[in-house]
Design a protein around this motif. Structure first.
Motif, PDB file in Angstrom:
ATOM      1  N   PRO A   1      -7.305   7.064   4.419  1.00  0.00           N
ATOM      2  CA  PRO A   1      -6.534   7.105   3.174  1.00  0.00           C
ATOM      3  C   PRO A   1      -5.024   7.049   3.428  1.00  0.00           C
ATOM      4  O   PRO A   1      -4.281   6.484   2.630  1.00  0.00           O
ATOM      5  CB  PRO A   1      -6.920   8.439   2.542  1.00  0.00           C
ATOM      6  CG  PRO A   1      -8.255   8.764   3.111  1.00  0.00           C
ATOM      7  CD  PRO A   1      -8.249   8.187   4.505  1.00  0.00           C
ATOM      8  N   GLU A   2      -4.586   7.607   4.557  1.00  0.00           N
ATOM      9  CA  GLU A   2      -3.155   7.572   4.881  1.00  0.00           C
ATOM     10  C   GLU A   2      -2.675   6.138   5.080  1.00  0.00           C
ATOM     11  O   GLU A   2      -1.601   5.759   4.605  1.00  0.00           O
ATOM     12  CB  GLU A   2      -2.867   8.396   6.145  1.00  0.00           C
ATOM     13  CG  GLU A   2      -3.084   9.881   5.978  1.00  0.00           C
ATOM     14  CD  GLU A   2      -4.547  10.309   6.132  1.00  0.00           C
ATOM     15  OE1 GLU A   2      -5.371   9.533   6.666  1.00  0.00           O
ATOM     16  OE2 GLU A   2      -4.853  11.423   5.690  1.00  0.00           O
ATOM     17  N   ILE A   3      -3.481   5.327   5.783  1.00  0.00           N
ATOM     18  CA  ILE A   3      -3.125   3.921   6.001  1.00  0.00           C
ATOM     19  C   ILE A   3      -3.107   3.174   4.671  1.00  0.00           C
ATOM     20  O   ILE A   3      -2.214   2.372   4.408  1.00  0.00           O
ATOM     21  CB  ILE A   3      -4.106   3.241   6.982  1.00  0.00           C
ATOM     22  CG1 ILE A   3      -4.022   3.888   8.366  1.00  0.00           C
ATOM     23  CG2 ILE A   3      -3.865   1.742   7.059  1.00  0.00           C
ATOM     24  CD1 ILE A   3      -2.727   3.658   9.096  1.00  0.00           C
ATOM     25  N   MET A   4      -4.104   3.451   3.810  1.00  0.00           N
ATOM     26  CA  MET A   4      -4.151   2.784   2.505  1.00  0.00           C
ATOM     27  C   MET A   4      -2.937   3.156   1.664  1.00  0.00           C
ATOM     28  O   MET A   4      -2.344   2.293   1.005  1.00  0.00           O
ATOM     29  CB  MET A   4      -5.434   3.160   1.753  1.00  0.00           C
ATOM     30  CG  MET A   4      -6.693   2.560   2.341  1.00  0.00           C
ATOM     31  SD  MET A   4      -6.676   0.759   2.407  1.00  0.00           S
ATOM     32  CE  MET A   4      -6.492   0.366   0.698  1.00  0.00           C
ATOM     33  N   GLU A   5      -2.534   4.422   1.677  1.00  0.00           N
ATOM     34  CA  GLU A   5      -1.368   4.853   0.905  1.00  0.00           C
ATOM     35  C   GLU A   5      -0.101   4.200   1.448  1.00  0.00           C
ATOM     36  O   GLU A   5       0.755   3.748   0.688  1.00  0.00           O
ATOM     37  CB  GLU A   5      -1.249   6.381   0.944  1.00  0.00           C
ATOM     38  CG  GLU A   5      -0.139   6.927   0.077  1.00  0.00           C
ATOM     39  CD  GLU A   5      -0.359   6.712  -1.410  1.00  0.00           C
ATOM     40  OE1 GLU A   5       0.647   6.620  -2.135  1.00  0.00           O
ATOM     41  OE2 GLU A   5      -1.517   6.634  -1.865  1.00  0.00           O
ATOM     42  N   GLN A   6       0.009   4.117   2.760  1.00  0.00           N
ATOM     43  CA  GLN A   6       1.174   3.470   3.374  1.00  0.00           C
ATOM     44  C   GLN A   6       1.221   1.988   3.015  1.00  0.00           C
ATOM     45  O   GLN A   6       2.279   1.446   2.689  1.00  0.00           O
ATOM     46  CB  GLN A   6       1.136   3.645   4.891  1.00  0.00           C
ATOM     47  CG  GLN A   6       2.370   3.120   5.584  1.00  0.00           C
ATOM     48  CD  GLN A   6       2.332   3.379   7.082  1.00  0.00           C
ATOM     49  OE1 GLN A   6       1.368   3.909   7.618  1.00  0.00           O
ATOM     50  NE2 GLN A   6       3.380   3.002   7.755  1.00  0.00           N
ATOM     51  N   MET A   7       0.056   1.329   3.037  1.00  0.00           N
ATOM     52  CA  MET A   7      -0.011  -0.084   2.671  1.00  0.00           C
ATOM     53  C   MET A   7       0.421  -0.277   1.213  1.00  0.00           C
ATOM     54  O   MET A   7       1.207  -1.169   0.898  1.00  0.00           O
ATOM     55  CB  MET A   7      -1.438  -0.606   2.867  1.00  0.00           C
ATOM     56  CG  MET A   7      -1.565  -2.092   2.660  1.00  0.00           C
ATOM     57  SD  MET A   7      -3.269  -2.741   2.737  1.00  0.00           S
ATOM     58  CE  MET A   7      -4.015  -1.850   4.046  1.00  0.00           C
ATOM     59  N   LYS A   8      -0.078   0.574   0.327  1.00  0.00           N
ATOM     60  CA  LYS A   8       0.270   0.495  -1.091  1.00  0.00           C
ATOM     61  C   LYS A   8       1.773   0.694  -1.283  1.00  0.00           C
ATOM     62  O   LYS A   8       2.419  -0.072  -2.003  1.00  0.00           O
ATOM     63  CB  LYS A   8      -0.502   1.559  -1.871  1.00  0.00           C
ATOM     64  CG  LYS A   8      -0.198   1.596  -3.341  1.00  0.00           C
ATOM     65  CD  LYS A   8      -1.014   2.684  -4.010  1.00  0.00           C
ATOM     66  CE  LYS A   8      -0.608   2.878  -5.451  1.00  0.00           C
ATOM     67  NZ  LYS A   8      -1.342   3.959  -6.115  1.00  0.00           N
ATOM     68  N   ASN A   9       2.346   1.692  -0.607  1.00  0.00           N
ATOM     69  CA  ASN A   9       3.783   1.946  -0.721  1.00  0.00           C
ATOM     70  C   ASN A   9       4.613   0.783  -0.189  1.00  0.00           C
ATOM     71  O   ASN A   9       5.649   0.436  -0.763  1.00  0.00           O
ATOM     72  CB  ASN A   9       4.160   3.247  -0.007  1.00  0.00           C
ATOM     73  CG  ASN A   9       3.623   4.462  -0.720  1.00  0.00           C
ATOM     74  OD1 ASN A   9       3.354   4.443  -1.914  1.00  0.00           O
ATOM     75  ND2 ASN A   9       3.426   5.532   0.025  1.00  0.00           N
ATOM     76  N   ASP A  10       4.161   0.174   0.907  1.00  0.00           N
ATOM     77  CA  ASP A  10       4.872  -0.980   1.462  1.00  0.00           C
ATOM     78  C   ASP A  10       4.835  -2.171   0.504  1.00  0.00           C
ATOM     79  O   ASP A  10       5.830  -2.869   0.321  1.00  0.00           O
ATOM     80  CB  ASP A  10       4.290  -1.373   2.819  1.00  0.00           C
ATOM     81  CG  ASP A  10       4.626  -0.392   3.920  1.00  0.00           C
ATOM     82  OD1 ASP A  10       5.505   0.474   3.702  1.00  0.00           O
ATOM     83  OD2 ASP A  10       4.018  -0.484   5.002  1.00  0.00           O
TER      84      ASP A  10
END
Length: 91
Positions: free
Chosen positions: A33-42
């Protein structure tokens, strides 16, 4: 997105819904989920350079789609990003 939007508090139901979506998407993509949140923020950061978007209605998910070469199912990033307004070009 104005400066006041940064401090606007989302309703707890909206936050819970966003978290659930994130968990489901990350499970399908087999990433944290951390990677997904980072991807979304980027994605938000890059797109926001050019257009004003409605972050509350933003929907990013990973779905399984058929590959073009008959290699079975492959993950696809699907983003629904409502645009409020275009930003003027920087000079």
């Amino acid at each position: 997105m104005g400066i006041a939007d940064l401090f606007k508090k989302k309703a707890s139901g909206t936050v819970a819904k966003d978290r659930l979506k994130l968990v489901l998407v990350s499970d399908r993509a087999n990433c944290s989920p951390e990677i997904m949140e980072q991807m979304k923020n980027d994605i938000i950061k890059v797109i926001s350079k050019y257009v004003e978007i409605d972050e509350e209605k933003l929907d990013i998910e990973i779905a399984q789609t058929d590959s073009e070469g008959n290699n079975g199912k492959v993950p696809a990033l699907i983003a629904n990003i409502p645009i409020k307004d275009l930003k003027s070009p920087r000079k």
